[in-house]
Write a protein that holds these residues in place. Structure first.
Motif, PDB file in Angstrom:
ATOM      1  N   ALA A   6      -7.726   1.555   4.188  1.00  0.00           N
ATOM      2  CA  ALA A   6      -8.512   1.092   3.034  1.00  0.00           C
ATOM      3  C   ALA A   6      -8.578   2.115   1.897  1.00  0.00           C
ATOM      4  CB  ALA A   6      -9.918   0.714   3.483  1.00  0.00           C
ATOM      5  N   GLY A   7      -8.378   3.387   2.198  1.00  0.00           N
ATOM      6  CA  GLY A   7      -8.521   4.403   1.168  1.00  0.00           C
ATOM      7  C   GLY A   7      -7.275   4.681   0.355  1.00  0.00           C
ATOM      8  N   LEU A  59      -8.175 -10.166   5.944  1.00  0.00           N
ATOM      9  CA  LEU A  59      -7.344  -9.105   5.378  1.00  0.00           C
ATOM     10  C   LEU A  59      -8.157  -7.831   5.167  1.00  0.00           C
ATOM     11  CD1 LEU A  59      -4.676  -8.103   4.250  1.00  0.00           C
ATOM     12  CD2 LEU A  59      -5.299  -9.090   2.037  1.00  0.00           C
ATOM     13  N   ARG A  60      -9.373  -7.966   4.624  1.00  0.00           N
ATOM     14  CA  ARG A  60     -10.201  -6.772   4.403  1.00  0.00           C
ATOM     15  C   ARG A  60     -10.497  -6.066   5.724  1.00  0.00           C
ATOM     16  NH1 ARG A  60     -12.921 -10.319   0.813  1.00  0.00           N
ATOM     17  NH2 ARG A  60     -14.542 -10.694   2.378  1.00  0.00           N
ATOM     18  N   GLU A  61     -10.887  -6.832   6.730  1.00  0.00           N
ATOM     19  CA  GLU A  61     -11.211  -6.252   8.028  1.00  0.00           C
ATOM     20  C   GLU A  61      -9.980  -5.603   8.661  1.00  0.00           C
ATOM     21  OE1 GLU A  61     -11.179  -5.937  12.239  1.00  0.00           O
ATOM     22  OE2 GLU A  61     -10.129  -7.575  11.209  1.00  0.00           O
ATOM     23  N   PHE A  62      -8.847  -6.250   8.535  1.00  0.00           N
ATOM     24  CA  PHE A  62      -7.600  -5.761   9.108  1.00  0.00           C
ATOM     25  C   PHE A  62      -7.214  -4.417   8.496  1.00  0.00           C
ATOM     26  CE2 PHE A  62      -2.785  -6.569   9.438  1.00  0.00           C
ATOM     27  CZ  PHE A  62      -2.733  -6.195  10.775  1.00  0.00           C
ATOM     28  N   VAL A  63      -7.265  -4.323   7.179  1.00  0.00           N
ATOM     29  CA  VAL A  63      -6.912  -3.079   6.490  1.00  0.00           C
ATOM     30  C   VAL A  63      -7.877  -1.958   6.875  1.00  0.00           C
ATOM     31  CG1 VAL A  63      -6.754  -1.981   4.226  1.00  0.00           C
ATOM     32  CG2 VAL A  63      -5.773  -4.249   4.571  1.00  0.00           C
ATOM     33  N   ALA A  64      -9.171  -2.278   6.922  1.00  0.00           N
ATOM     34  CA  ALA A  64     -10.164  -1.264   7.278  1.00  0.00           C
ATOM     35  C   ALA A  64      -9.979  -0.798   8.716  1.00  0.00           C
ATOM     36  CB  ALA A  64     -11.570  -1.832   7.078  1.00  0.00           C
ATOM     37  N   ARG A  65      -9.719  -1.736   9.617  1.00  0.00           N
ATOM     38  CA  ARG A  65      -9.534  -1.413  11.032  1.00  0.00           C
ATOM     39  C   ARG A  65      -8.376  -0.440  11.228  1.00  0.00           C
ATOM     40  NH1 ARG A  65      -6.739  -5.876  14.281  1.00  0.00           N
ATOM     41  NH2 ARG A  65      -8.324  -7.175  13.318  1.00  0.00           N
ATOM     42  N   LEU A  66      -7.336  -0.587  10.419  1.00  0.00           N
ATOM     43  CA  LEU A  66      -6.145   0.251  10.552  1.00  0.00           C
ATOM     44  C   LEU A  66      -6.279   1.594   9.835  1.00  0.00           C
ATOM     45  CD1 LEU A  66      -3.505  -2.560  10.009  1.00  0.00           C
ATOM     46  CD2 LEU A  66      -4.037  -1.416  12.158  1.00  0.00           C
ATOM     47  N   ILE A  91       0.838  -1.190   0.000  1.00  0.00           N
ATOM     48  CA  ILE A  91       0.000   0.000   0.000  1.00  0.00           C
ATOM     49  C   ILE A  91       0.878   1.247   0.000  1.00  0.00           C
ATOM     50  CG2 ILE A  91      -1.778   1.270   1.262  1.00  0.00           C
ATOM     51  CD1 ILE A  91      -2.711  -1.362   2.447  1.00  0.00           C
ATOM     52  N   ALA A  92       0.692   2.099  -0.999  1.00  0.00           N
ATOM     53  CA  ALA A  92       1.401   3.380  -1.047  1.00  0.00           C
ATOM     54  C   ALA A  92       0.723   4.347  -0.083  1.00  0.00           C
ATOM     55  CB  ALA A  92       1.382   3.933  -2.469  1.00  0.00           C
TER      56      ALA A  92
END
Length: 375
Positions: A238-239, A228-235, A175-176
Protein backbone atom coordinates in the motif's frame (compact mmCIF):
# COMPACT_ATOMS: atom_id res chain seq x y z
CA UNK A 1 -13.74 15.64 -46.34
CA UNK A 2 -14.88 12.58 -48.29
CA UNK A 3 -12.35 9.86 -48.95
CA UNK A 4 -13.02 6.41 -50.33
CA UNK A 5 -10.26 3.82 -50.34
CA UNK A 6 -10.84 0.29 -51.55
CA UNK A 7 -9.29 -2.36 -49.34
CA UNK A 8 -9.60 -6.11 -49.18
CA UNK A 9 -9.64 -6.12 -45.37
CA UNK A 10 -10.22 -3.31 -42.92
CA UNK A 11 -9.44 -4.09 -39.28
CA UNK A 12 -11.03 -1.95 -36.58
CA UNK A 13 -8.90 -1.95 -33.44
CA UNK A 14 -5.14 -2.33 -32.97
CA UNK A 15 -4.91 -4.65 -29.98
CA UNK A 16 -3.65 -8.23 -30.16
CA UNK A 17 -6.73 -9.50 -32.04
CA UNK A 18 -6.72 -6.71 -34.59
CA UNK A 19 -2.98 -6.77 -35.20
CA UNK A 20 -2.93 -10.58 -35.50
CA UNK A 21 -5.75 -10.26 -38.04
CA UNK A 22 -3.92 -7.55 -39.95
CA UNK A 23 -0.67 -9.55 -40.02
CA UNK A 24 -2.45 -12.67 -41.28
CA UNK A 25 -4.48 -10.85 -43.92
CA UNK A 26 -1.56 -8.81 -45.22
CA UNK A 27 0.76 -11.82 -45.26
CA UNK A 28 -1.84 -13.62 -47.40
CA UNK A 29 -1.66 -10.81 -49.95
CA UNK A 30 -4.80 -8.88 -48.96
CA UNK A 31 -4.73 -5.09 -49.11
CA UNK A 32 -5.15 -4.40 -45.41
CA UNK A 33 -5.74 -1.30 -43.31
CA UNK A 34 -6.01 -1.03 -39.52
CA UNK A 35 -8.14 1.73 -37.98
CA UNK A 36 -7.25 2.51 -34.35
CA UNK A 37 -9.00 5.22 -32.35
CA UNK A 38 -6.04 5.79 -29.96
CA UNK A 39 -2.33 6.10 -30.66
CA UNK A 40 0.37 3.61 -29.77
CA UNK A 41 1.96 3.24 -27.32
CA UNK A 42 -1.11 3.34 -25.05
CA UNK A 43 -1.86 1.80 -21.68
CA UNK A 44 -4.33 -1.09 -21.55
CA UNK A 45 -5.76 -2.65 -18.42
CA UNK A 46 -4.39 -6.17 -18.68
CA UNK A 47 -2.57 -8.58 -16.40
CA UNK A 48 -0.16 -9.35 -19.23
CA UNK A 49 0.34 -13.01 -18.37
CA UNK A 50 0.89 -15.08 -21.51
CA UNK A 51 -0.04 -18.75 -21.30
CA UNK A 52 1.56 -21.24 -23.66
CA UNK A 53 -1.01 -20.73 -26.40
CA UNK A 54 -0.39 -16.96 -26.32
CA UNK A 55 3.38 -17.40 -26.46
CA UNK A 56 3.06 -19.84 -29.36
CA UNK A 57 0.72 -17.56 -31.32
CA UNK A 58 2.79 -14.45 -30.66
CA UNK A 59 6.12 -16.15 -31.33
CA UNK A 60 4.97 -16.83 -34.87
CA UNK A 61 4.91 -13.06 -35.35
CA UNK A 62 7.35 -11.39 -32.94
CA UNK A 63 10.12 -11.89 -30.43
CA UNK A 64 7.95 -11.78 -27.31
CA UNK A 65 9.15 -8.87 -25.10
CA UNK A 66 8.81 -10.73 -21.80
CA UNK A 67 9.63 -8.79 -18.63
CA UNK A 68 9.71 -11.98 -16.57
CA UNK A 69 9.16 -15.73 -16.83
CA UNK A 70 7.11 -17.39 -14.11
CA UNK A 71 8.39 -20.59 -12.54
CA UNK A 72 6.69 -20.35 -9.13
CA UNK A 73 3.08 -19.79 -8.11
CA UNK A 74 1.77 -18.93 -4.65
CA UNK A 75 -1.93 -19.63 -4.11
CA UNK A 76 -4.12 -18.48 -1.21
CA UNK A 77 -7.76 -18.94 -0.26
CA UNK A 78 -9.12 -15.59 0.96
CA UNK A 79 -5.64 -14.76 2.18
CA UNK A 80 -5.06 -18.06 3.99
CA UNK A 81 -4.20 -21.71 3.38
CA UNK A 82 -1.17 -20.61 1.39
CA UNK A 83 0.93 -22.96 -0.69
CA UNK A 84 3.66 -22.39 -3.27
CA UNK A 85 4.66 -24.68 -6.12
CA UNK A 86 7.55 -24.26 -8.54
CA UNK A 87 9.12 -25.92 -11.56
CA UNK A 88 12.14 -25.52 -13.76
CA UNK A 89 10.15 -24.79 -16.89
CA UNK A 90 8.15 -21.52 -17.01
CA UNK A 91 4.36 -21.48 -16.63
CA UNK A 92 3.78 -17.97 -17.97
CA UNK A 93 5.58 -15.09 -19.66
CA UNK A 94 4.92 -11.58 -18.34
CA UNK A 95 4.58 -8.71 -20.80
CA UNK A 96 3.72 -5.03 -20.58
CA UNK A 97 0.93 -4.39 -23.04
CA UNK A 98 2.45 -1.20 -24.43
CA UNK A 99 5.56 -3.13 -25.46
CA UNK A 100 3.69 -6.24 -26.59
CA UNK A 101 1.20 -4.33 -28.75
CA UNK A 102 3.94 -2.14 -30.22
CA UNK A 103 5.82 -5.24 -31.38
CA UNK A 104 2.64 -6.67 -32.95
CA UNK A 105 1.94 -3.36 -34.68
CA UNK A 106 5.43 -3.29 -36.16
CA UNK A 107 4.97 -6.82 -37.50
CA UNK A 108 1.64 -5.94 -39.10
CA UNK A 109 3.31 -3.02 -40.85
CA UNK A 110 6.22 -5.18 -41.99
CA UNK A 111 3.72 -7.66 -43.43
CA UNK A 112 2.22 -4.86 -45.50
CA UNK A 113 -0.72 -3.57 -43.47
CA UNK A 114 -1.35 0.18 -43.31
CA UNK A 115 -1.93 1.48 -39.77
CA UNK A 116 -4.12 4.55 -39.33
CA UNK A 117 -4.16 5.80 -35.75
CA UNK A 118 -6.51 8.36 -34.16
CA UNK A 119 -9.14 7.06 -36.55
CA UNK A 120 -12.43 6.98 -34.65
CA UNK A 121 -15.07 4.82 -36.35
CA UNK A 122 -18.61 6.21 -36.18
CA UNK A 123 -20.65 3.83 -38.34
CA UNK A 124 -20.47 0.70 -40.46
CA UNK A 125 -22.68 0.11 -43.50
CA UNK A 126 -22.92 -2.93 -45.77
CA UNK A 127 -24.15 -2.90 -49.35
CA UNK A 128 -23.27 -4.34 -52.77
CA UNK A 129 -20.76 -6.87 -51.47
CA UNK A 130 -18.57 -4.49 -49.51
CA UNK A 131 -18.48 -2.63 -46.20
CA UNK A 132 -18.18 1.12 -45.75
CA UNK A 133 -16.62 2.40 -42.54
CA UNK A 134 -17.43 6.01 -41.71
CA UNK A 135 -14.93 7.88 -39.53
CA UNK A 136 -15.35 10.81 -37.17
CA UNK A 137 -13.40 13.13 -39.47
CA UNK A 138 -15.96 12.56 -42.25
CA UNK A 139 -13.79 10.23 -44.31
CA UNK A 140 -14.86 6.76 -45.41
CA UNK A 141 -12.99 3.50 -45.87
CA UNK A 142 -14.49 0.85 -48.11
CA UNK A 143 -13.40 -2.78 -47.80
CA UNK A 144 -14.53 -6.18 -48.99
CA UNK A 145 -14.44 -7.47 -45.39
CA UNK A 146 -14.15 -5.83 -41.97
CA UNK A 147 -12.64 -7.51 -38.92
CA UNK A 148 -13.99 -6.01 -35.71
CA UNK A 149 -11.43 -6.05 -32.90
CA UNK A 150 -12.40 -2.90 -31.00
CA UNK A 151 -13.53 -4.51 -27.75
CA UNK A 152 -16.80 -5.82 -26.39
CA UNK A 153 -18.24 -2.31 -26.03
CA UNK A 154 -17.06 -1.18 -29.46
CA UNK A 155 -19.05 -0.32 -32.52
CA UNK A 156 -18.43 -3.60 -34.35
CA UNK A 157 -19.88 -5.73 -31.54
CA UNK A 158 -23.02 -3.58 -31.65
CA UNK A 159 -23.17 -3.71 -35.44
CA UNK A 160 -23.02 -7.51 -35.50
CA UNK A 161 -25.33 -7.93 -32.51
CA UNK A 162 -22.94 -9.68 -30.13
CA UNK A 163 -24.56 -11.07 -26.98
CA UNK A 164 -22.75 -11.62 -23.70
CA UNK A 165 -23.93 -13.79 -20.82
CA UNK A 166 -21.06 -13.18 -18.39
CA UNK A 167 -19.78 -9.71 -17.50
CA UNK A 168 -17.03 -9.17 -14.93
CA UNK A 169 -15.34 -6.10 -13.48
CA UNK A 170 -11.56 -6.16 -13.31
CA UNK A 171 -9.66 -3.56 -11.26
CA UNK A 172 -5.92 -3.23 -11.60
CA UNK A 173 -2.99 -1.25 -10.22
CA UNK A 174 0.46 -0.90 -11.71
CA UNK A 175 2.71 -0.40 -8.68
CA UNK A 176 6.32 0.79 -8.92
CA UNK A 177 8.44 -1.11 -6.41
CA UNK A 178 12.06 -0.81 -5.26
CA UNK A 179 14.63 -3.39 -6.28
CA UNK A 180 14.40 -5.33 -3.02
CA UNK A 181 10.65 -5.86 -3.43
CA UNK A 182 11.00 -6.62 -7.14
CA UNK A 183 13.50 -9.37 -6.30
CA UNK A 184 11.04 -10.94 -3.82
CA UNK A 185 8.49 -11.32 -6.62
CA UNK A 186 10.80 -12.12 -9.54
CA UNK A 187 9.71 -15.28 -11.31
CA UNK A 188 6.67 -15.78 -9.04
CA UNK A 189 3.00 -14.85 -9.22
CA UNK A 190 0.33 -14.94 -6.54
CA UNK A 191 -3.29 -16.00 -7.03
CA UNK A 192 -5.85 -15.42 -4.29
CA UNK A 193 -9.36 -16.87 -4.43
CA UNK A 194 -11.55 -14.08 -3.08
CA UNK A 195 -14.53 -13.93 -0.76
CA UNK A 196 -16.82 -12.60 -3.51
CA UNK A 197 -18.22 -15.58 -5.46
CA UNK A 198 -16.10 -16.41 -8.54
CA UNK A 199 -13.59 -13.67 -7.70
CA UNK A 200 -9.83 -13.83 -7.50
CA UNK A 201 -6.84 -11.54 -7.16
CA UNK A 202 -3.37 -11.64 -8.68
CA UNK A 203 0.13 -10.25 -8.45
CA UNK A 204 2.18 -10.38 -11.64
CA UNK A 205 5.85 -9.23 -11.61
CA UNK A 206 7.20 -7.16 -14.49
CA UNK A 207 10.67 -6.06 -13.48
CA UNK A 208 10.42 -2.72 -11.68
CA UNK A 209 6.62 -2.89 -11.36
CA UNK A 210 3.97 -5.23 -10.05
CA UNK A 211 0.58 -5.62 -11.66
CA UNK A 212 -1.93 -6.17 -8.84
CA UNK A 213 -5.58 -6.75 -9.62
CA UNK A 214 -8.86 -8.40 -8.74
CA UNK A 215 -11.87 -9.50 -10.76
CA UNK A 216 -15.46 -10.31 -9.81
CA UNK A 217 -18.90 -10.35 -11.39
CA UNK A 218 -20.25 -6.95 -12.42
CA UNK A 219 -22.74 -5.40 -10.02
CA UNK A 220 -20.51 -5.68 -6.97
CA UNK A 221 -18.36 -2.63 -7.62
CA UNK A 222 -17.92 -1.45 -4.03
CA UNK A 223 -17.14 -4.95 -2.79
CA UNK A 224 -14.63 -5.41 -5.61
CA UNK A 225 -12.93 -2.11 -4.77
CA UNK A 226 -12.78 -3.12 -1.11
CA UNK A 227 -11.26 -6.47 -2.11
CA UNK A 228 -8.50 -4.71 -4.05
CA UNK A 229 -7.73 -2.33 -1.16
CA UNK A 230 -7.58 -5.19 1.34
CA UNK A 231 -5.49 -7.32 -1.01
CA UNK A 232 -2.88 -4.60 -1.57
CA UNK A 233 -2.68 -3.81 2.15
CA UNK A 234 -2.39 -7.49 3.08
CA UNK A 235 0.59 -7.87 0.75
CA UNK A 236 2.37 -4.83 2.22
CA UNK A 237 2.22 -2.91 -1.06
CA UNK A 238 0.00 0.00 0.00
CA UNK A 239 2.88 2.41 0.56
CA UNK A 240 4.34 2.26 -2.95
CA UNK A 241 3.63 4.53 -5.91
CA UNK A 242 0.66 3.56 -8.07
CA UNK A 243 1.68 4.28 -11.66
CA UNK A 244 -1.68 3.25 -13.16
CA UNK A 245 -5.09 2.74 -11.56
CA UNK A 246 -7.66 1.36 -13.97
CA UNK A 247 -10.64 -0.89 -14.46
CA UNK A 248 -12.43 -2.63 -17.28
CA UNK A 249 -15.31 -4.95 -18.00
CA UNK A 250 -14.69 -8.36 -19.54
CA UNK A 251 -17.58 -9.92 -21.44
CA UNK A 252 -17.97 -13.59 -22.44
CA UNK A 253 -20.16 -14.37 -25.41
CA UNK A 254 -23.29 -16.46 -25.16
CA UNK A 255 -23.46 -19.57 -27.35
CA UNK A 256 -26.04 -17.90 -29.57
CA UNK A 257 -23.95 -14.76 -30.12
CA UNK A 258 -23.05 -14.24 -33.80
CA UNK A 259 -19.42 -14.09 -34.88
CA UNK A 260 -20.27 -12.35 -38.14
CA UNK A 261 -22.96 -10.34 -39.82
CA UNK A 262 -22.55 -10.25 -43.56
CA UNK A 263 -18.97 -9.20 -44.23
CA UNK A 264 -18.20 -8.00 -40.71
CA UNK A 265 -16.35 -10.58 -38.56
CA UNK A 266 -15.76 -10.25 -34.81
CA UNK A 267 -12.51 -11.33 -33.13
CA UNK A 268 -11.10 -11.23 -29.62
CA UNK A 269 -12.93 -9.19 -27.00
CA UNK A 270 -15.34 -7.79 -29.59
CA UNK A 271 -16.62 -11.33 -30.06
CA UNK A 272 -16.57 -12.07 -26.32
CA UNK A 273 -13.94 -14.76 -26.85
CA UNK A 274 -12.14 -15.54 -23.59
CA UNK A 275 -11.88 -18.31 -21.04
CA UNK A 276 -14.74 -17.80 -18.54
CA UNK A 277 -13.06 -19.10 -15.37
CA UNK A 278 -9.71 -17.28 -15.50
CA UNK A 279 -10.99 -14.58 -17.90
CA UNK A 280 -7.81 -15.13 -19.91
CA UNK A 281 -8.25 -13.38 -23.24
CA UNK A 282 -4.92 -12.75 -24.95
CA UNK A 283 -4.60 -16.26 -26.38
CA UNK A 284 -8.19 -16.06 -27.68
CA UNK A 285 -7.47 -12.63 -29.17
CA UNK A 286 -4.32 -13.75 -30.99
CA UNK A 287 -5.84 -17.00 -32.27
CA UNK A 288 -9.21 -15.61 -33.31
CA UNK A 289 -7.53 -12.58 -34.87
CA UNK A 290 -5.23 -14.74 -36.95
CA UNK A 291 -8.19 -16.86 -38.07
CA UNK A 292 -10.24 -13.78 -38.93
CA UNK A 293 -7.42 -12.32 -41.01
CA UNK A 294 -6.81 -15.62 -42.78
CA UNK A 295 -10.46 -16.18 -43.71
CA UNK A 296 -11.08 -12.53 -44.53
CA UNK A 297 -8.17 -12.62 -46.97
CA UNK A 298 -9.60 -15.73 -48.64
CA UNK A 299 -13.12 -14.20 -48.68
CA UNK A 300 -14.56 -17.04 -46.61
CA UNK A 301 -16.45 -15.57 -43.62
CA UNK A 302 -18.30 -18.82 -42.95
CA UNK A 303 -14.95 -20.57 -42.72
CA UNK A 304 -14.00 -18.21 -39.89
CA UNK A 305 -17.14 -19.00 -37.91
CA UNK A 306 -16.57 -22.73 -38.34
CA UNK A 307 -12.91 -22.48 -37.35
CA UNK A 308 -13.70 -20.60 -34.14
CA UNK A 309 -16.39 -23.17 -33.34
CA UNK A 310 -13.89 -26.00 -33.66
CA UNK A 311 -10.80 -24.45 -32.05
CA UNK A 312 -11.95 -21.95 -29.40
CA UNK A 313 -15.56 -22.54 -28.39
CA UNK A 314 -14.88 -25.95 -26.77
CA UNK A 315 -12.40 -24.29 -24.39
CA UNK A 316 -15.03 -21.70 -23.47
CA UNK A 317 -17.51 -24.46 -22.65
CA UNK A 318 -14.88 -26.13 -20.46
CA UNK A 319 -14.17 -22.83 -18.73
CA UNK A 320 -17.85 -22.37 -17.95
CA UNK A 321 -18.01 -25.78 -16.31
CA UNK A 322 -14.91 -24.98 -14.27
CA UNK A 323 -16.27 -21.55 -13.26
CA UNK A 324 -19.54 -23.06 -12.05
CA UNK A 325 -17.77 -25.61 -9.86
CA UNK A 326 -15.22 -23.02 -8.65
CA UNK A 327 -17.99 -20.60 -7.66
CA UNK A 328 -19.92 -23.22 -5.71
CA UNK A 329 -16.95 -24.98 -4.08
CA UNK A 330 -13.97 -22.61 -4.03
CA UNK A 331 -12.33 -24.31 -1.04
CA UNK A 332 -12.53 -27.72 -2.71
CA UNK A 333 -10.96 -26.25 -5.85
CA UNK A 334 -8.15 -24.76 -3.77
CA UNK A 335 -7.42 -28.04 -2.00
CA UNK A 336 -7.55 -29.95 -5.27
CA UNK A 337 -5.07 -27.57 -6.86
CA UNK A 338 -2.62 -28.15 -4.02
CA UNK A 339 -2.42 -31.88 -4.75
CA UNK A 340 0.20 -33.28 -7.08
CA UNK A 341 -2.39 -34.32 -9.65
CA UNK A 342 -4.23 -31.01 -9.52
CA UNK A 343 -1.03 -29.02 -9.77
CA UNK A 344 0.22 -30.99 -12.77
CA UNK A 345 -3.08 -30.41 -14.57
CA UNK A 346 -2.94 -26.67 -13.81
CA UNK A 347 0.64 -26.26 -15.03
CA UNK A 348 -0.03 -28.27 -18.18
CA UNK A 349 -2.99 -26.00 -18.89
CA UNK A 350 -0.88 -22.87 -18.27
CA UNK A 351 1.73 -24.14 -20.71
CA UNK A 352 -1.08 -25.15 -23.12
CA UNK A 353 0.20 -28.70 -23.20
CA UNK A 354 -3.42 -29.51 -22.32
CA UNK A 355 -6.36 -27.36 -23.41
CA UNK A 356 -9.25 -26.66 -21.02
CA UNK A 357 -11.48 -28.80 -23.23
CA UNK A 358 -9.00 -31.68 -23.13
CA UNK A 359 -8.65 -31.35 -19.38
CA UNK A 360 -12.38 -31.50 -18.57
CA UNK A 361 -12.78 -34.41 -21.01
CA UNK A 362 -10.54 -36.58 -18.85
CA UNK A 363 -12.67 -39.06 -16.87
CA UNK A 364 -11.49 -37.94 -13.43
CA UNK A 365 -11.99 -34.25 -14.18
CA UNK A 366 -15.34 -34.84 -15.86
CA UNK A 367 -16.57 -36.80 -12.84
CA UNK A 368 -15.28 -34.23 -10.34
CA UNK A 369 -16.94 -31.32 -12.14
CA UNK A 370 -20.20 -33.22 -12.49
CA UNK A 371 -20.26 -33.96 -8.76
CA UNK A 372 -19.33 -30.42 -7.73
CA UNK A 373 -21.89 -28.85 -10.04
CA UNK A 374 -24.63 -31.08 -8.58
CA UNK A 375 -23.84 -30.39 -4.92
Amino acid sequence: MQERAEWDVAVIGAGPAGLAAASAAAAAGARTIVLERAEHPRYKTCGGGLIGASVAAASGLIAVPARDEIRAVTVTLRGGQEFTRSDRAPFLAMVVREEFDAALLKRAQENGAEIRQRAQVRAIDQADGHVTVRLADGSQVAARTVVGADGSSGITARAVGAEFDQVDLGLELEIAVPDAVARQWAGRILLDWGVIPASYGWVFPKGDRLTVGVIAARGQGEATKAYLREFVARLGLAGFEVVQDSGHLTRCRSDRSPLRKGRVLLAGDAAGLLEPWTREGISFALRSGALAGQYAASDDPDGYVNAVGVTLVPDMHAGRAALSAFTRHTGTFHRGLSTGKGWRAFTRMCRSELSPAELVAKPAARLSLAVLNRL
